[in-house]
Write a protein that holds these residues in place. Structure first.
Motif, PDB file in Angstrom:
ATOM      1  N   VAL A  79       1.921   1.970   3.612  1.00 19.88           N
ATOM      2  CA  VAL A  79       1.734   3.388   3.939  1.00 19.88           C
ATOM      3  C   VAL A  79       0.312   3.756   3.545  1.00 19.88           C
ATOM      4  O   VAL A  79      -0.026   3.778   2.356  1.00 19.88           O
ATOM      5  N   MET A  80      -0.517   4.025   4.552  1.00 18.86           N
ATOM      6  CA  MET A  80      -1.926   4.325   4.305  1.00 18.86           C
ATOM      7  C   MET A  80      -2.124   5.842   4.234  1.00 18.86           C
ATOM      8  O   MET A  80      -1.235   6.626   4.576  1.00 18.86           O
ATOM      9  N   LEU A  81      -3.307   6.238   3.797  1.00 18.20           N
ATOM     10  CA  LEU A  81      -3.625   7.664   3.799  1.00 18.20           C
ATOM     11  C   LEU A  81      -3.545   8.240   5.210  1.00 18.20           C
ATOM     12  O   LEU A  81      -3.119   9.380   5.410  1.00 18.20           O
TER      13      LEU A  81
ATOM     14  N   ALA B   4       0.851  -1.201   0.000  1.00 17.68           N
ATOM     15  CA  ALA B   4       0.000   0.000   0.000  1.00 17.68           C
ATOM     16  C   ALA B   4       0.879   1.240   0.000  1.00 17.68           C
ATOM     17  O   ALA B   4       1.853   1.332   0.760  1.00 17.68           O
ATOM     18  N   ALA B   5       0.554   2.186  -0.852  1.00 13.20           N
ATOM     19  CA  ALA B   5       1.311   3.430  -0.958  1.00 13.20           C
ATOM     20  C   ALA B   5       0.340   4.581  -1.172  1.00 13.20           C
ATOM     21  O   ALA B   5      -0.883   4.380  -1.224  1.00 13.20           O
TER      22      ALA B   5
ATOM     23  N   ALA C 299       4.173  12.462  -6.973  1.00 22.14           N
ATOM     24  CA  ALA C 299       5.099  11.694  -6.131  1.00 22.14           C
ATOM     25  C   ALA C 299       4.368  10.507  -5.522  1.00 22.14           C
ATOM     26  O   ALA C 299       3.164  10.564  -5.267  1.00 22.14           O
ATOM     27  N   ILE C 300       5.108   9.433  -5.316  1.00 23.70           N
ATOM     28  CA  ILE C 300       4.603   8.240  -4.634  1.00 23.70           C
ATOM     29  C   ILE C 300       5.266   8.170  -3.259  1.00 23.70           C
ATOM     30  O   ILE C 300       6.499   8.197  -3.159  1.00 23.70           O
ATOM     31  N   LEU C 301       4.458   8.104  -2.212  1.00 22.80           N
ATOM     32  CA  LEU C 301       4.966   7.938  -0.854  1.00 22.80           C
ATOM     33  C   LEU C 301       4.860   6.456  -0.495  1.00 22.80           C
ATOM     34  O   LEU C 301       3.761   5.901  -0.447  1.00 22.80           O
ATOM     35  N   ALA C 302       6.001   5.804  -0.279  1.00 19.23           N
ATOM     36  CA  ALA C 302       5.996   4.365  -0.017  1.00 19.23           C
ATOM     37  C   ALA C 302       7.121   4.008   0.947  1.00 19.23           C
ATOM     38  O   ALA C 302       8.109   4.739   1.077  1.00 19.23           O
TER      39      ALA C 302
END
Length: 828
Positions: A262-264, A142-143, A243-246
């Protein structure tokens, strides 16, 4: 060994730029050696995974990976160019140029940011690595996608990575690219050991002229493209485009791919942690109930991270230097010369990474303990920073105009950069909706509570909270869609403790709890707080859909489980019957009755316990006044006194009416001419809540300006704490005050000092001599001739002279008190 393994060089070992360049070339050569590939290094994991890539990309490593995951390359680049500290992406250009000197060993294309070893690795080494990697199953991670445009919402995404995939290719595809070389990687976010990073698109500005020789140390490097405000604020670096936050990558621990979801919710909690109030809320594990308190008392009663720690964390989060704390001991003023205790005040400076001064906080408040000075100065600065964040749509100039005189701003540009926390509130709503919400928050800084929705359940046990106590509550908070049977639970806590009277929780929560007794539950609704709701919600997507299309409110259910009384009251009630507080009141009442006084002034009247007790007697008092600095305490006193006065006005009671009773809000160290010359003044267990110099100032002001005929002052006897706390204090040397202090604690967390009998006698005797009063000593609890004396020591000052009228003309001393409540016998 750890420093060497991390590739960190100490200052004394810093190479020259030329030496650093040569070491950089040698380091890159080593990274692509057979020996390095078999090591447990994050980069060896990337190289091994890249061998699974197809076609021309087989074995190709994105240059950004080398720049991020090898600390030695970064430290060498900083020796070449100090600007790398603030712009770590500059390392990429140095790696590209160093690779050009290794053309026989490494290959790199002209228009792509990747490197590949020219000769293949040994086949047996490749087979052993692939055998290990193939054991890992296909994973789903999850990202979060953070769009570059503020008009688009932050959204959850899932990365599907098989055992034969290079995870950076999957992230590149998610961003719309075919090659992982087009992806840049930010520094890690949060903990130093975290693999949570931002992945975003590289720009053409990194394709520099590789034919040039050693990089110019003054060379500037700028991004081309649209800045992603939310992602840039989150990372402290310039992020371009989507951007991807992972949280995914290779680590030092294992060759297996490490990953965490990484969830919201994680994204919003990371944003919240960038604000002072958010750091405190996270440390308390309560997003919607906890607030950064307005007062620092002691560590024992401060819940969550301490102010100094929060300030240090805030600076690290915004890539500022560590705060500089400077404590000084100011000169002792004349009025406090009788106190030989050293006082401290603290100045704090916030600096940029380059050492430029940004903000200076120089409070004038003095404290007996050095730590208290540091913590309270930190809290003052944190409170201002919190105000700055809450008013981010207000022009900076207006915020600057309203700045406290104790705080000076030296760099608006830095603060404007920090103000990118606009993204903190953004995400589920577009920019127009966001602006409207923020406007409403800034106009009304506290959330609104529905008055007609408040209801209580459960019998009144009579055990109610008061200032200074620690109520423990359980609560649940849910999002309710008005007009529909939809309820989404946001936050639940079964054991939450806070201190009353210091602003440690959202205001309406404290207001409701103060109306409850132990065992009761309360139910009420409020408006929706958009800045913290997503950091609490487990299902952010569902919350988004509810907020975007419906009219919603927050529903609170709060139960009061127990109340922990202040330490002083608990100890006194256990040893005295009636309680020590009642004995003090009875002592004062008897002296008032004996005096035949017609006017009374109660200094530090609090919730009105003495005044309430006086109304049970038929006295000669006609005019009563109370002064206190706490408006909440005065309001509580007004309610009690009003009901008592109404009952006393019944002719059947045959009790003389008090003609006037007024409660004033203000400091007892200030003089108001309207309170001059009262027959009797009382000050019961008040001065120990002030700093010693302020207590001395009160004594001087009371006897030289208020000039009551009689003044009764009580304060705890510190020596009696041995009995109250059952300390095993060594009595061999009674003059050893340090030994006494080590054995006993103050009776109340809010006490700034507690005097021994000798100290109290000295203070009162000197005070009486200076102002031509005589003084007698007494007390309650214990006995004067039995060690360690009275539990509460009392001084009774008597005036045998007539005040002169010119005392009322001292304009410098005149203070106009705020009338909180007034009773008049004519109009009831």
């Amino acid at each position: 060994m750890a420093i060497e393994k991390l590739g960190i060089r100490t200052v004394t070992e810093d190479p020259t730029p030329q030496e650093a360049w040569e070491n950089l070339v040698a380091r890159i050569s080593y990274i692509f050696s057979d020996k390095f590939l078999s090591s447990l290094h994050p980069l060896s994991g990337h190289i091994g995974a890249a061998l699974w890539r197809k076609g021309d990309l087989c074995g190709s490593i994105p240059i950004s990976v080398l720049a991020v995951y090898d600390a030695k390359l970064s430290s060498l680049s900083k020796c070449i160019n100090s600007e790398v500290e603030s712009n770590p992406f500059l390392v990429i250009s140095y790696i590209m140029r160093a690779t050009a000197e290794l053309s026989g060993l490494l290959a790199t294309p002209e228009r792509h940011l990747w490197i590949r070893k020219q000769s293949p690795y040994p086949q047996d080494l490749i087979e052993s690595l692939m055998k290990q990697d193939s054991s890992q199953e296909c994973i789903q991670v999850a990202a979060v996608r953070i769009p570059g445009s503020l008009e688009k919402s932050v959204e959850a995404v899932t990365l599907h990575v098989s055992s034969k995939d290079y995870y950076l290719d999957i992230i590149a595809n998610e961003l719309g690219f075919e090659d992982a070389a087009d992806v840049l990687i930010s520094r890690n976010l949060g903990r130093a050991s975290s693999e949570t990073r931002l992945f975003f698109a590289a720009t053409n500005s990194y394709l520099l002229d590789q034919s040039s020789k050693m990089p110019n140390g003054k060379e500037a490097h700028h991004f081309e493209g649209s800045l992603n405000v939310r992602a840039s604020y989150l990372s402290g670096q310039d992020i371009i485009g989507d951007a991807i936050l992972a949280s995914i990558g290779y680590t030092w621990k294992s060759r297996d791919l490490f990953y965490e979801d990484v969830m919201l919710q994680s994204y919003y909690r990371m944003l919240v942690r960038k604000t002072p109030g958010g750091i405190y809320k996270l440390s308390r594990e309560s997003m919607l109930t906890a607030e950064l308190p307005s007062i620092f008392t002691t560590r024992a009663n401060w819940r969550g991270s301490l102010p100094r720690d929060i300030l240090c964390t805030f600076c690290r989060q915004h890539h500022l230097s560590e705060p500089v704390f400077s404590t000084i001991s100011p000169p002792v003023k004349a009025l406090s010369e009788s106190s030989d205790s050293e006082m401290f005040k603290c100045e704090i400076k916030l600096l940029s990474k380059h050492g430029d001064l940004i903000i200076k906080c120089s409070p004038e408040d003095c404290f007996k303990k050095q730590n208290d000075a540091i913590q309270n100065a930190s809290l003052k600065l944190l409170s201002w920073l919190n105000k700055h964040f809450k008013n981010i749509i207000v022009p900076f100039e207006k915020l600057d105009e309203s700045t406290d005189y104790d705080i000076q701003i030296y760099s608006r540009n830095i603060l404007r950069g920090i103000s990118a926390c606009l993204s903190l509130h953004n995400g589920p709503l577009n920019a127009i909706e966001l602006h409207k919400i923020l406007e409403s928050i800034c106009v009304n800084s506290s959330y609104t509570m529905s008055g007609n929705g408040l209801r209580f359940e459960g019998p009144d046990s009579g055990v109610c909270p008061s200032d200074g106590c620690l109520p423990c509550i359980s609560y649940s908070i849910s999002l309710i869609v008005e007009g529909e049977n939809t309820k989404e639970v946001i936050e639940v806590c079964n054991d939450f403790e806070f201190e009353v009277g210091v602003g440690a929780v959202i205001s309406y929560v404290e207001e409701v709890v103060m109306q409850m007794s132990v065992g009761q539950s309360a139910y009420f609704t409020t408006s929706v707080p958009p800045d913290f709701i997503f950091a609490s919600a487990g299902d952010s997507a569902k919350i988004m859909s509810l907020l975007s299309s419906k009219t919603c409110c927050m529903e609170y259910e709060v139960s009061l489980i127990k109340i922990t009384e202040p330490m002083e009251e608990r100890m006194e009630q256990a040893l005295f019957s009636p309680s020590l507080s009642k004995q003090r009141v009875e002592f004062a009442v008897q002296r008032i009755l004996e005096s035949g006084a017609t006017t009374l002034l109660d200094f530090g009247c609090g919730s009105g316990s003495l005044l309430d007790a006086l109304l049970n007697y038929s006295t000669s008092l006609e005019k009563i006044a109370g002064v206190d600095i706490s408006q909440k305490g005065l309001i509580r006193a007004a309610k009690v006194l009003n009901s008592k006065l109404v009952r006393n006005s019944d002719p059947a009671l045959q009790r003389a009416d008090v003609k006037s009773l007024i409660l004033y809000e203000g400091s007892i160290t200030k003089f108001g001419s309207g309170l001059h010359g009262f027959d009797i003044g009382t000050c019961l267990e008040v001065i120990e809540h002030m700093e010693e110099d302020q207590a001395c100032l009160f004594g001087d002001v009371a006897l030289s300006y208020f000039c009551p005929k009689i003044l009764i002052v009580s304060t705890p006897n510190f020596e009696y704490n041995v009995v109250l706390q059952k300390s095993n204090m060594i009595q061999e040397d009674e003059s050893d005050e340090k030994r006494l202090l080590q054995s006993c604690k103050f009776r109340n967390h809010d006490h700034k000092f507690e005097w021994t009998r000798e100290q109290f006698t000295q203070w009162a005797s000197d005070l009486a001599a200076r102002h031509n009063y005589i003084v007698d000593f007494s007390g309650v609890g214990g006995a004067a001739d039995v060690e360690p004396g009275f539990a509460s020591q009392i001084a009774v000052f008597k005036r045998e002279w007539t005040p002169q009228d010119d005392m009322l003309n001292d304009a410098d001393r005149e203070h106009h008190y705020n009338v909180v409540w007034e009773w008049n016998s004519k109009n009831k």
